[in-house]
Design a protein around this motif. Structure first.
Motif, short mmCIF file in Angstrom:
data_model
loop_
_atom_site.label_atom_id
_atom_site.label_comp_id
_atom_site.label_asym_id
_atom_site.label_seq_id
_atom_site.Cartn_x
_atom_site.Cartn_y
_atom_site.Cartn_z
N VAL A 150 -69.11 -113.39 67.89
CA VAL A 150 -67.98 -112.47 67.82
C VAL A 150 -68.46 -111.08 67.41
CG1 VAL A 150 -65.82 -111.99 66.63
CG2 VAL A 150 -66.32 -114.30 67.38
N ALA A 151 -69.38 -111.02 66.45
CA ALA A 151 -69.95 -109.72 66.06
C ALA A 151 -70.67 -109.08 67.25
CB ALA A 151 -70.91 -109.91 64.89
N ALA A 152 -71.37 -109.89 68.05
CA ALA A 152 -72.03 -109.36 69.24
C ALA A 152 -71.00 -108.81 70.24
CB ALA A 152 -72.87 -110.45 69.90
N LEU A 153 -69.86 -109.48 70.36
CA LEU A 153 -68.80 -108.96 71.24
C LEU A 153 -68.30 -107.60 70.76
CD1 LEU A 153 -66.64 -112.11 72.06
CD2 LEU A 153 -68.03 -110.78 73.65
N LEU A 154 -68.10 -107.47 69.44
CA LEU A 154 -67.62 -106.21 68.90
C LEU A 154 -68.64 -105.09 69.11
CD1 LEU A 154 -66.01 -107.43 65.55
CD2 LEU A 154 -64.85 -106.87 67.69
N ILE A 197 -77.65 -112.07 61.95
CA ILE A 197 -77.96 -110.75 62.52
C ILE A 197 -78.86 -110.88 63.73
CG2 ILE A 197 -79.19 -108.60 62.06
CD1 ILE A 197 -78.12 -108.72 59.21
N LEU A 198 -79.88 -111.75 63.64
CA LEU A 198 -80.77 -111.96 64.80
C LEU A 198 -80.01 -112.54 65.98
CD1 LEU A 198 -83.99 -113.32 63.03
CD2 LEU A 198 -83.61 -111.04 64.00
N LEU A 199 -79.14 -113.53 65.73
CA LEU A 199 -78.33 -114.09 66.82
C LEU A 199 -77.43 -113.04 67.44
CD1 LEU A 199 -77.28 -117.57 65.35
CD2 LEU A 199 -78.82 -117.15 67.27
N ALA A 200 -76.82 -112.21 66.59
CA ALA A 200 -75.94 -111.16 67.12
C ALA A 200 -76.72 -110.15 67.95
CB ALA A 200 -75.24 -110.46 65.96
N MET A 201 -77.95 -109.82 67.55
CA MET A 201 -78.75 -108.86 68.31
C MET A 201 -79.11 -109.41 69.68
SD MET A 201 -81.27 -107.43 65.29
CE MET A 201 -82.27 -106.53 66.44
N PHE A 202 -79.57 -110.68 69.74
CA PHE A 202 -79.91 -111.27 71.04
C PHE A 202 -78.68 -111.40 71.92
CE2 PHE A 202 -83.80 -112.75 68.85
CZ PHE A 202 -84.74 -112.37 69.80
N SER A 203 -77.56 -111.81 71.33
CA SER A 203 -76.33 -111.95 72.12
C SER A 203 -75.88 -110.59 72.65
CB SER A 203 -75.22 -112.58 71.27
OG SER A 203 -75.60 -113.84 70.79
N THR A 204 -76.01 -109.55 71.84
CA THR A 204 -75.62 -108.21 72.30
C THR A 204 -76.48 -107.76 73.48
OG1 THR A 204 -74.94 -107.65 70.05
CG2 THR A 204 -75.32 -105.83 71.57
N LEU A 205 -77.77 -108.02 73.40
CA LEU A 205 -78.65 -107.63 74.52
C LEU A 205 -78.22 -108.29 75.82
CD1 LEU A 205 -82.19 -107.68 72.84
CD2 LEU A 205 -81.00 -105.71 73.80
N PHE A 206 -77.98 -109.60 75.78
CA PHE A 206 -77.63 -110.30 77.01
C PHE A 206 -76.22 -109.93 77.50
CE2 PHE A 206 -80.98 -113.21 75.51
CZ PHE A 206 -81.75 -113.25 76.66
N THR A 257 -62.35 -102.97 73.53
CA THR A 257 -63.14 -101.73 73.51
C THR A 257 -62.37 -100.60 72.84
OG1 THR A 257 -64.23 -102.42 75.56
CG2 THR A 257 -64.39 -100.11 74.95
N ALA A 258 -61.07 -100.48 73.18
CA ALA A 258 -60.25 -99.43 72.56
C ALA A 258 -60.12 -99.65 71.06
CB ALA A 258 -58.87 -99.40 73.22
N TYR A 259 -59.98 -100.92 70.65
CA TYR A 259 -59.85 -101.20 69.22
C TYR A 259 -61.13 -100.83 68.47
CZ TYR A 259 -59.51 -103.77 64.86
OH TYR A 259 -59.51 -104.09 63.53
N VAL A 260 -62.27 -101.25 68.98
CA VAL A 260 -63.54 -101.01 68.27
C VAL A 260 -63.83 -99.52 68.19
CG1 VAL A 260 -66.02 -101.40 68.34
CG2 VAL A 260 -64.46 -103.27 68.85
N ARG A 261 -63.70 -98.81 69.31
CA ARG A 261 -64.00 -97.37 69.30
C ARG A 261 -63.01 -96.61 68.41
NH1 ARG A 261 -64.72 -95.44 75.39
NH2 ARG A 261 -65.40 -93.54 74.29
N GLY A 262 -61.72 -96.98 68.49
CA GLY A 262 -60.74 -96.31 67.64
C GLY A 262 -60.96 -96.58 66.17
N THR A 263 -61.33 -97.83 65.84
CA THR A 263 -61.58 -98.17 64.44
C THR A 263 -62.80 -97.43 63.91
OG1 THR A 263 -60.61 -100.35 64.81
CG2 THR A 263 -61.95 -100.06 62.84
N ALA A 297 -62.04 -112.04 58.17
CA ALA A 297 -61.09 -110.93 57.98
C ALA A 297 -61.38 -109.78 58.93
CB ALA A 297 -61.15 -110.45 56.53
N VAL A 298 -62.67 -109.55 59.26
CA VAL A 298 -63.03 -108.46 60.16
C VAL A 298 -62.58 -108.75 61.58
CG1 VAL A 298 -64.98 -107.22 61.19
CG2 VAL A 298 -64.92 -107.65 58.73
N VAL A 299 -62.79 -109.98 62.05
CA VAL A 299 -62.50 -110.30 63.46
C VAL A 299 -61.07 -110.75 63.67
CG1 VAL A 299 -64.90 -110.99 63.77
CG2 VAL A 299 -63.19 -112.73 63.27
#
Length: 467
Positions: free
Chosen positions: A127-131, A246-255, A291-297, A408-410
């Motif tokens: 979920v963090a990788a999605l954000l 954090i490592l899982l989120a980084m790899f997921s973000t790349l893919f 995308t609108a939520y993340v950029r606006g936040t 709470a964040v997601v």
């Protein structure tokens, strides 16, 4: 031989009379008023009768005897037992149908939550990788429009994003460690000032009572040394899990940045064919909402951190920059994060600079948050991700209870995306129902016929435009 013709004539007359009586009884049976048939003794067929007449009459008599007569009219009517389903009230049947479906849905959600809790680290990392992907994906699209290949655009965006986030984290730690000695001195001075204020206050607090409170705190810390040590060891375990996430989120973000569209097409193949068009239309809309939520936040949090940090810096509160960074990070938890970060700034100002400075910091925090809630969020986030404040509070509380700070964040972006998907699927279902409905006829067709636009040429009977 002279008596045989007369005997046969009488026999024929009796058979004719018997047939008429049978016809009369049959008519009475159809009317429900049949009486038992009495055959005369003279109807006995002698042995001299021809062979073909006796079997036909006997068969007719057997058929009449096999028929069961209906009950007479004066007999009391007995009501048949109703169907058990028909005996249950309609409201109870509807409640039963809804109840077992709700039970199945609740069981499914329970199993799903158990599975998510078992792999909580993986789910939160994804979920963090999605954000993060929602925040960085527009940069990848812009670089590709400038002519960069997909792999190079993904690498440049991911490296820059991770470097910036790493520098922010390093800057926070550096500022805290650099101001730790100053902060501890300020805290000691603030505690002494608070002690003198309590001694001179109208609450009649004595120095012995203050010393007793301090001694009790010291004894409590000494008694719970093992618990504090175990908490520290548990903190080391948590840090290891955080690094893994954090490592899982980084790899997921790349893919996701490199191959997100193909991953989405593969997910669509898992959806049943009948529901695939609706899901294919809801997916891009959900991604635009995220995308609108993340950029606006991010923009709102950056504005909060800058203005509140400047106010704290002008009031000469220690660690103004780390407090501003904490305000930026906590802004990703709607409503609750702003309260926590503002309270932290006020407490630091109270301990280090006194009551007046703390009140001024409180005014700055409240002013900036009011401008954020009534001006910035409606203008930046817009209607696409508007969620009711009650839904925000409940979702943040539920996410925090289920998965802590990460939940709470997601929670709020999940609610915003769900709201968008449900609204689109409802509209899509209504359009599909209207599309497959039979065409209207008669007066109804005239009522629902489209009205031509002003200035457009009229149509003939075949629907063709005429000049």
């Amino acid at each position: 031989m002279s008596k045989l013709p007369g005997w046969l004539g009488r026999l024929g007359a009796e058979l004719t009379e018997l047939g008429e009586r049978l016809e009369q009884r049959r008519a009475e049976a159809e009317e429900g008023e049949v009486a038992p048939i009495e055959l005369p003794e003279t109807a006995a067929v002698p042995s001299a009768v021809p062979a073909g007449a006796v079997p036909a009459e006997a068969g007719r008599r057997g058929a009449e005897a096999d028929r069961v007569p209906p009950p007479p009219a004066y007999a009391p009517s007995v009501a048949a037992r109703p169907d058990p389903v028909a005996a249950i009230p309609w409201g109870m049947r509807v409640a039963a149908e809804a109840s077992w479906r709700l039970l199945v849905l609740a069981g499914t959600l329970y199993v799903l939550m158990r599975v998510i809790s078992a792999v909580q680290l993986v789910v939160l990392a994804f979920v963090a990788a999605l954000l993060v992907t929602a925040m960085l994906q527009p940069t990848v699209a812009r670089l590709r429009r400038y002519g960069l290949p997909r792999g190079l655009a993904t690498a440049v965006t991911a490296i820059l994003g991770f470097v910036i986030m790493g520098l922010v984290g390093w800057f926070v730690v550096w500022q805290v460690m650099d101001n730790l000695d100053t902060l501890s001195d300020k805290v000691r001075a603030g505690i002494e000032e608070l002690k003198h204020w309590l001694l001179d206050s109208p609450f009649h607090v004595t120095e012995q009572q203050i010393n007793d409170v301090a001694k009790n705190l010291s004894d409590t810390i000494g008694t719970n040394t093992e618990q504090i040590t175990s908490a520290g060891l548990q903190g080391v375990t948590v840090m290891a899990e955080v690094l893994t996430g954090i490592l899982l989120a980084m790899f997921s973000t790349l893919f996701l940045l490199y191959d997100g569209k193909r991953i989405w097409h593969w997910v669509l193949k898992l959806v049943p064919a009948q529901a695939r068009p609706g899901v294919a239309g809801a997916g891009p809309r959900a991604w635009r909402t995220l995308t609108a939520y993340v950029r606006g936040t991010v923009i709102v949090a950056l504005i909060d951190a800058i203005f509140i940090g400047l106010g704290i810096w002008f009031l000469k509160v220690p660690m103004a920059v780390p407090l501003a960074v904490f305000i930026f990070l906590f802004a990703f938890i709607p409503l609750v994060g702003a309260v926590i970060s503002g309270a932290l700034a006020v407490v630091v100002a109270l301990v280090t600079e006194g009551v007046f400075t703390a009140l001024m910091v409180l005014l700055v925090v409240l002013a900036v948050q009011q401008i954020e809630g009534h001006v910035l969020q409606p203008f930046i986030l817009g209607r696409a991700v508007r969620v009711h404040p009650l839904a925000v509070v409940l979702s943040v509380a539920a996410g925090g209870m289920i998965a802590g700070i990460g939940g709470a964040v997601v929670a709020v972006p999940l609610v915003a995306v769900t709201n968008t998907v449900v609204g689109y699927l409802r509209s899509y279902g209504q359009e599909e129902a209207l599309r497959h409905a039979p065409p209207p006829r008669g007066a109804t067709a005239i009522d629902v016929a489209p009205t031509p636009a002003p200035g457009s040429p009229p149509e003939d009977s075949g629907g063709r435009k005429t000049e």
